[in-house]
Design a protein around this motif. Structure first.
Motif, PDB file in Angstrom:
ATOM      1  N   VAL A   1      10.142   5.781  32.051  1.00  0.00           N
ATOM      2  CA  VAL A   1      11.211   5.702  31.056  1.00  0.00           C
ATOM      3  C   VAL A   1      10.631   5.936  29.668  1.00  0.00           C
ATOM      4  CG1 VAL A   1      13.049   4.285  30.071  1.00  0.00           C
ATOM      5  CG2 VAL A   1      12.462   4.052  32.501  1.00  0.00           C
ATOM      6  N   ALA A   2      11.074   6.990  29.021  1.00  0.00           N
ATOM      7  CA  ALA A   2      10.629   7.277  27.661  1.00  0.00           C
ATOM      8  C   ALA A   2      11.406   6.415  26.677  1.00  0.00           C
ATOM      9  CB  ALA A   2      10.837   8.759  27.343  1.00  0.00           C
TER      10      ALA A   2
ATOM     11  N   ASP B   1      11.701  10.222  33.479  1.00  0.00           N
ATOM     12  CA  ASP B   1      12.903  10.229  34.307  1.00  0.00           C
ATOM     13  C   ASP B   1      14.153   9.763  33.578  1.00  0.00           C
ATOM     14  OD1 ASP B   1      11.489  10.885  36.854  1.00  0.00           O
ATOM     15  OD2 ASP B   1      10.509   8.961  36.444  1.00  0.00           O
ATOM     16  N   ALA B   2      13.970   9.009  32.504  1.00  0.00           N
ATOM     17  CA  ALA B   2      15.098   8.479  31.727  1.00  0.00           C
ATOM     18  C   ALA B   2      14.633   8.250  30.293  1.00  0.00           C
ATOM     19  CB  ALA B   2      15.618   7.180  32.342  1.00  0.00           C
ATOM     20  N   VAL B   3      15.597   8.081  29.388  1.00  0.00           N
ATOM     21  CA  VAL B   3      15.270   7.971  27.967  1.00  0.00           C
ATOM     22  C   VAL B   3      16.080   6.854  27.319  1.00  0.00           C
ATOM     23  CG1 VAL B   3      15.228   9.158  25.735  1.00  0.00           C
ATOM     24  CG2 VAL B   3      14.801  10.444  27.821  1.00  0.00           C
TER      25      VAL B   3
ATOM     26  N   PHE C   1      21.334  -0.569  32.845  1.00  0.00           N
ATOM     27  CA  PHE C   1      21.005   0.857  32.830  1.00  0.00           C
ATOM     28  C   PHE C   1      19.729   1.134  33.612  1.00  0.00           C
ATOM     29  CE2 PHE C   1      18.230   3.969  30.662  1.00  0.00           C
ATOM     30  CZ  PHE C   1      18.914   5.151  30.943  1.00  0.00           C
ATOM     31  N   LEU C   2      18.727   0.314  33.417  1.00  0.00           N
ATOM     32  CA  LEU C   2      17.434   0.526  34.078  1.00  0.00           C
ATOM     33  C   LEU C   2      17.501   0.235  35.566  1.00  0.00           C
ATOM     34  CD1 LEU C   2      15.230  -1.063  31.289  1.00  0.00           C
ATOM     35  CD2 LEU C   2      15.177   1.339  31.995  1.00  0.00           C
ATOM     36  N   LEU C   3      18.301  -0.733  35.957  1.00  0.00           N
ATOM     37  CA  LEU C   3      18.430  -1.054  37.374  1.00  0.00           C
ATOM     38  C   LEU C   3      19.158   0.073  38.145  1.00  0.00           C
ATOM     39  CD1 LEU C   3      19.341  -4.847  37.248  1.00  0.00           C
ATOM     40  CD2 LEU C   3      17.141  -3.812  37.825  1.00  0.00           C
ATOM     41  N   LYS C   4      19.968   0.827  37.442  1.00  0.00           N
ATOM     42  CA  LYS C   4      20.669   1.957  38.067  1.00  0.00           C
ATOM     43  C   LYS C   4      19.877   3.244  38.007  1.00  0.00           C
ATOM     44  CE  LYS C   4      25.304   0.128  37.127  1.00  0.00           C
ATOM     45  NZ  LYS C   4      26.570   0.347  36.396  1.00  0.00           N
ATOM     46  N   THR C   5      18.779   3.243  37.220  1.00  0.00           N
ATOM     47  CA  THR C   5      17.996   4.464  37.040  1.00  0.00           C
ATOM     48  C   THR C   5      17.110   4.744  38.253  1.00  0.00           C
ATOM     49  OG1 THR C   5      17.984   4.186  34.641  1.00  0.00           O
ATOM     50  CG2 THR C   5      16.270   5.581  35.591  1.00  0.00           C
TER      51      THR C   5
ATOM     52  N   TYR D   1      18.134  17.345  23.450  1.00  0.00           N
ATOM     53  CA  TYR D   1      16.876  17.401  24.199  1.00  0.00           C
ATOM     54  C   TYR D   1      16.889  16.532  25.455  1.00  0.00           C
ATOM     55  CZ  TYR D   1      14.649  19.993  20.408  1.00  0.00           C
ATOM     56  OH  TYR D   1      14.320  20.963  19.492  1.00  0.00           O
ATOM     57  N   PHE D   2      17.607  15.413  25.404  1.00  0.00           N
ATOM     58  CA  PHE D   2      17.511  14.444  26.498  1.00  0.00           C
ATOM     59  C   PHE D   2      18.820  14.244  27.255  1.00  0.00           C
ATOM     60  CE2 PHE D   2      14.592  12.678  23.095  1.00  0.00           C
ATOM     61  CZ  PHE D   2      13.442  13.261  23.627  1.00  0.00           C
ATOM     62  N   GLY D   3      19.855  14.969  26.868  1.00  0.00           N
ATOM     63  CA  GLY D   3      21.181  14.736  27.442  1.00  0.00           C
ATOM     64  C   GLY D   3      21.272  14.921  28.945  1.00  0.00           C
ATOM     65  N   LYS D   4      20.390  15.705  29.529  1.00  0.00           N
ATOM     66  CA  LYS D   4      20.444  15.963  30.969  1.00  0.00           C
ATOM     67  C   LYS D   4      19.766  14.862  31.785  1.00  0.00           C
ATOM     68  CE  LYS D   4      20.710  20.992  30.484  1.00  0.00           C
ATOM     69  NZ  LYS D   4      20.078  22.299  30.801  1.00  0.00           N
ATOM     70  N   LYS D   5      19.052  13.965  31.109  1.00  0.00           N
ATOM     71  CA  LYS D   5      18.404  12.822  31.776  1.00  0.00           C
ATOM     72  C   LYS D   5      19.278  11.581  31.603  1.00  0.00           C
ATOM     73  CE  LYS D   5      14.212  14.804  32.496  1.00  0.00           C
ATOM     74  NZ  LYS D   5      13.450  14.836  33.767  1.00  0.00           N
TER      75      LYS D   5
END
Length: 352
Positions: A93-94, A160-162, A348-352, A177-181
């Motif tokens: 996660v960035a 993988d996520a931002v 959010f992170l638990l669903k990532t 830049y990050f919308g697709k993640k």
């Protein structure tokens, strides 16, 4: 990464370190600096202040104390009680951090590590010294965390996520830049206070803490007051007089002089007490050393307006005005359950 309990314990130990360090700095206790790593943090406090004039010793210690209060077994377990955190494959996660106040992105880091993911951090140029020190402390407390947090040196890659925090302007670039993640992208938010005119002197003095802590640079800093028609600001100015020392801070004073000059040349009407100004304005975001204010006719209409503008607001300080209000003097002491922009980072992170 260790187990969830081991990750929790790493942050609990960090909380103990911060509480002890603050007691040491206040002179309440005497400890061996070398054994406790306090001398290293002393140097970082000085270095951070030299690199960023807003990071005064007082504000750094306030930030450390605030984190020390919430990073306890009870505090963390209460925060996580509503989630089911199961072992899972760790994602990268960035985290793009802001640098307006000390350790402003620390909550995001805690959430990423606690949920069992790895963090790839892009530090703000305004806050490059504090977080690396605390990351090393976490690794000392829990060696299994080594490698779970990486500080990016250049362009962010392989994530993988931002989670990105910035302004309304930078958010557009983040979206591009990050919308697709999978992402959380935060924009500008401000905090306000609703006054009735019957506040006590203590409440108004506490409001000063909400306004002036971190020189008003945080999204939880009150930048605007809503006051009833005919409100007399005399009691407010008297209650916040304790913050007159701000005029001795060169960066703050430069902003005060500049904004005052702009208002005078533009022939704007404003109130001035020698270290801050009150200006009637419809906007929420006020410049440093200025507090905007707006009159309201009735609380029903004001409540409707604030609910419509909720996406622009972080904190609303008041007493008996609305359900999710914050009492005077408490905006700068958030709990672990207080999420920036209201976005539940853990969910959010638990669903990532």
């Amino acid at each position: 990464m260790g187990t969830l309990e081991e990750r929790i314990q790493a942050f609990v130990k960090l909380g103990e370190f911060l509480r002890t360090y603050c007691s040491y700095r206040s002179g309440d206790i005497t400890v061996s600096d070398k054994l406790n790593g306090f001398s290293d943090l002393d140097e970082i406090v000085v270095r951070a202040g030299h690199k960023n004039g807003w990071f005064t010793e007082e504000n750094l210690l306030y930030s450390f104390s605030a984190w020390g209060k919430v990073l306890t077994v009870e505090g963390i377990n209460t925060w996580l009680a509503n989630y089911e955190i199961k072992p899972k494959s760790a994602k990268q996660v960035a985290i793009i951090m802001a640098g307006n106040i000390p350790l402003v992105g620390f909550h995001d880091l805690i959430a990423v590590v606690i949920t069992g993911h790895k963090a790839l951090i892009k530090l703000s140029s305004n806050d490059k010294d504090l977080l690396p020190f605390f990351i090393k402390l976490l690794e000392v407390h829990q060696p299994d965390l080594k490698g779970s947090v990486t500080i990016a040196k250049g362009t962010l890659t392989n994530f993988d996520a931002v989670i990105a925090t910035g302004s309304n302007n930078t958010s557009r670039y983040f979206e591009y830049y990050f919308g697709k993640k999978p992402h959380i992208i935060r924009k500008n938010r401000n905090s306000i206070a609703v006054l009735t005119g019957i506040e006590t002197e203590k409440q108004l003095a506490d409001l000063g803490e909400d306004i002036f802590r971190y020189y008003g640079l945080g999204c939880r800093s009150v930048s605007k007051l809503f006051v009833p028609l005919g409100y007399d600001f005399g009691a407010f100015f008297k209650a916040i007089e304790a913050y007159s020392y701000l005029k001795d801070h060169h960066k703050y004073h430069n902003n005060y002089d500049y904004n005052k000059a702009v208002y005078l040349m533009s022939e704007f009407s404003f109130l001035d007490n020698g270290f801050c100004m009150l200006k009637e304005d419809k906007h929420y975001a006020s410049p440093i050393s200025t507090i905007f204010y707006e009159y309201y006719n009735d609380t029903t209409s004001l409540l409707k307006k604030l609910k419509a503008d909720r996406e622009q607001l972080q904190c609303i300080v008041s007493q008996g005005f609305m359900d999710d209000e914050i009492i005077f003097g408490n905006t700068q002491s958030p709990s672990l359950t207080d999420y920036a922009d209201g976005a539940d980072t853990v969910e959010f992170l638990l669903k990532t």
